[in-house]
Design an enzyme around this catalytic site. Sequence first.
Site, PDB file in Angstrom:
ATOM      1  N   TYR A   1       0.850  -0.727   0.001  1.00  0.00           N
ATOM      2  CA  TYR A   1      -0.348   0.172  -0.013  1.00  0.00           C
ATOM      3  C   TYR A   1       1.195   0.908   0.039  1.00  0.00           C
ATOM      4  CZ  TYR A   1      -3.650  -3.020   0.755  1.00  0.00           C
ATOM      5  OH  TYR A   1      -4.222  -4.798   1.560  1.00  0.00           O
TER       6      TYR A   1
ATOM      7  N   HIS B   1       0.758 -12.643   0.937  1.00  0.00           N
ATOM      8  CA  HIS B   1      -0.427 -11.598   0.475  1.00  0.00           C
ATOM      9  C   HIS B   1      -1.623 -11.793  -0.942  1.00  0.00           C
ATOM     10  CE1 HIS B   1      -1.095  -6.309  -0.225  1.00  0.00           C
ATOM     11  NE2 HIS B   1      -2.154  -7.617  -0.477  1.00  0.00           N
TER      12      HIS B   1
HETATM   13  P1  NDP Z   1     -13.664  -0.686   1.770  1.00  0.00           P
HETATM   14  O1  NDP Z   1     -15.265  -1.567   1.407  1.00  0.00           O
HETATM   15  O2  NDP Z   1     -13.846  -1.089   3.351  1.00  0.00           O
HETATM   16  O3  NDP Z   1     -14.095   0.354   1.412  1.00  0.00           O
HETATM   17  C1  NDP Z   1     -13.373   1.502   1.991  1.00  0.00           C
HETATM   18  C2  NDP Z   1     -14.689   3.444   1.453  1.00  0.00           C
HETATM   19  O4  NDP Z   1     -15.263   3.258   2.295  1.00  0.00           O
HETATM   20  C3  NDP Z   1     -13.914   4.386   1.375  1.00  0.00           C
HETATM   21  O5  NDP Z   1     -13.938   5.137   0.247  1.00  0.00           O
HETATM   22  C4  NDP Z   1     -14.010   5.063   2.213  1.00  0.00           C
HETATM   23  O6  NDP Z   1     -14.326   5.826   2.972  1.00  0.00           O
HETATM   24  C5  NDP Z   1     -15.522   4.126   2.684  1.00  0.00           C
HETATM   25  N1  NDP Z   1     -16.569   3.787   3.364  1.00  0.00           N
HETATM   26  C6  NDP Z   1     -15.733   4.062   5.054  1.00  0.00           C
HETATM   27  N2  NDP Z   1     -16.462   3.635   6.181  1.00  0.00           N
HETATM   28  C7  NDP Z   1     -17.717   4.060   5.207  1.00  0.00           C
HETATM   29  C8  NDP Z   1     -18.957   4.581   6.219  1.00  0.00           C
HETATM   30  N3  NDP Z   1     -19.077   4.279   7.615  1.00  0.00           N
HETATM   31  N4  NDP Z   1     -19.889   5.168   4.983  1.00  0.00           N
HETATM   32  C9  NDP Z   1     -19.391   5.080   4.254  1.00  0.00           C
HETATM   33  N5  NDP Z   1     -18.526   4.872   3.545  1.00  0.00           N
HETATM   34  C10 NDP Z   1     -17.162   4.520   4.870  1.00  0.00           C
HETATM   35  O7  NDP Z   1     -12.426  -1.744   0.527  1.00  0.00           O
HETATM   36  P2  NDP Z   1     -10.988  -1.308   0.899  1.00  0.00           P
HETATM   37  O8  NDP Z   1     -10.904  -2.225  -0.236  1.00  0.00           O
HETATM   38  O9  NDP Z   1     -10.317  -0.213   1.569  1.00  0.00           O
HETATM   39  O10 NDP Z   1     -10.748  -2.783   1.470  1.00  0.00           O
HETATM   40  C11 NDP Z   1     -10.572  -3.103   3.186  1.00  0.00           C
HETATM   41  C12 NDP Z   1      -9.540  -2.975   3.588  1.00  0.00           C
HETATM   42  O11 NDP Z   1      -8.747  -4.344   3.273  1.00  0.00           O
HETATM   43  C13 NDP Z   1      -8.340  -2.595   3.156  1.00  0.00           C
HETATM   44  O12 NDP Z   1      -7.971  -0.509   2.928  1.00  0.00           O
HETATM   45  C14 NDP Z   1      -7.788  -3.463   3.194  1.00  0.00           C
HETATM   46  O13 NDP Z   1      -7.045  -2.969   4.024  1.00  0.00           O
HETATM   47  C15 NDP Z   1      -7.358  -4.699   3.098  1.00  0.00           C
HETATM   48  N6  NDP Z   1      -7.859  -4.953   1.220  1.00  0.00           N
HETATM   49  C16 NDP Z   1      -7.433  -6.234   0.976  1.00  0.00           C
HETATM   50  C17 NDP Z   1      -6.827  -6.892   0.222  1.00  0.00           C
HETATM   51  C18 NDP Z   1      -6.333  -7.828  -0.096  1.00  0.00           C
HETATM   52  O14 NDP Z   1      -5.936  -8.594  -0.898  1.00  0.00           O
HETATM   53  N7  NDP Z   1      -5.706  -9.345   0.548  1.00  0.00           N
HETATM   54  C19 NDP Z   1      -7.569  -6.166  -1.058  1.00  0.00           C
HETATM   55  C20 NDP Z   1      -7.918  -5.236  -0.999  1.00  0.00           C
HETATM   56  C21 NDP Z   1      -8.677  -4.187  -0.151  1.00  0.00           C
HETATM   57  P3  NDP Z   1     -13.280   7.030   3.256  1.00  0.00           P
HETATM   58  O15 NDP Z   1     -11.984   6.761   3.123  1.00  0.00           O
HETATM   59  O16 NDP Z   1     -13.644   8.527   2.643  1.00  0.00           O
HETATM   60  O17 NDP Z   1     -13.577   7.120   4.528  1.00  0.00           O
END
Ligand code: NDP
Length: 282
Positions: free
Chosen positions: A53, A111
Amino acid sequence: MTKSVLFSDCSVPAIGQGTWYMGEESSKRAQEVAALQAGLEQGLKLIDTAEMYAEGGAEEVVGEALRGRRDSAFLVSKVYPWNAGVVDAAEACERSLRRLQTDYLDLYLLHWRGNVPLEETITAMEKLQQAGKIRRWGVSNFDSSDLSELLAEEGGAACTANQVLYHLASRGIEYDLLPECQQQAITVMAYCPLAQAGRLRHDLMTHPVLNDIAQQKSITVAQLLLAWVIRKEGVIAIPKASTVQHVTENAAATAITLDSEELAQINQAFPPPNRKMPLDIV
Ligand code: NDP
């Protein structure tokens, strides 16, 4: 009551904090640090990051957020598949620890599966554990066949987590992978629990059935999505949130439960899988 999951010997609240896309813009750094700290204060103890990341930038943000409060977190990072050999993993882990300003990880994940033999990655993880650099290890993006291969390797049963994509619009793991993980006491870390996949937006937030249920319960759709993900035993959701408001909403979702009628309505709109589906990835 707050739901929790078990990583081997350690119990952690069933919602944690993701960090993908943090550390990319210096102008957002203070806000990201504040969001992570607010999450920790509200019980979102698990922080998930990766050397991938922002090419280490997210780990640096986490390191700043954890200054003076390392022990209040359950810290997870991930190694690139091409760094998952014995020598490279030791070096990659050392770099992660430096960026995170700590001397140990609570959990270190592969990963995704690459070309390094699983046997060698297990050895790499065992050596890091023996050296006190990591407390536990696990994998990510492993489908059932990968998991079976891992468990058949000597030492493979020490795997304590599998981090995979899981949200209401992607329920494939419920058919086989999730029950298998539950049976093996491997905790499922649900990534993209809000179906956002970084910056891509899915239309779940505007779905009428979800909005109706959320409104009746006086919660947000995001909270409903998280409560739905963690309804299953042994599943932790790791939403990424970079505002205190989002973090506060997400923390409150650890105590939200869904009754059988609500779950039935959801199942009708988003049916569970009735056959094997390949694991979704982003
Ligand atoms: P998410 O489904 O967690 O969505 C993140 C988005 O949702 C951001 O835009 C955030 O906005 C928004 N959000 C968070 N809380 C709220 C809320 N209460 N109401 C409305 N919107 C909200 O997607 P991610 O892809 O980030 O997945 C989560 C985590 O999983 C990643 O950050 C990472 O750590 C992990 N991951 C792991 C992967 C792997 O291959 N192992 C692949 C993808 C993700 P804002 O930032 O503005 O708060």
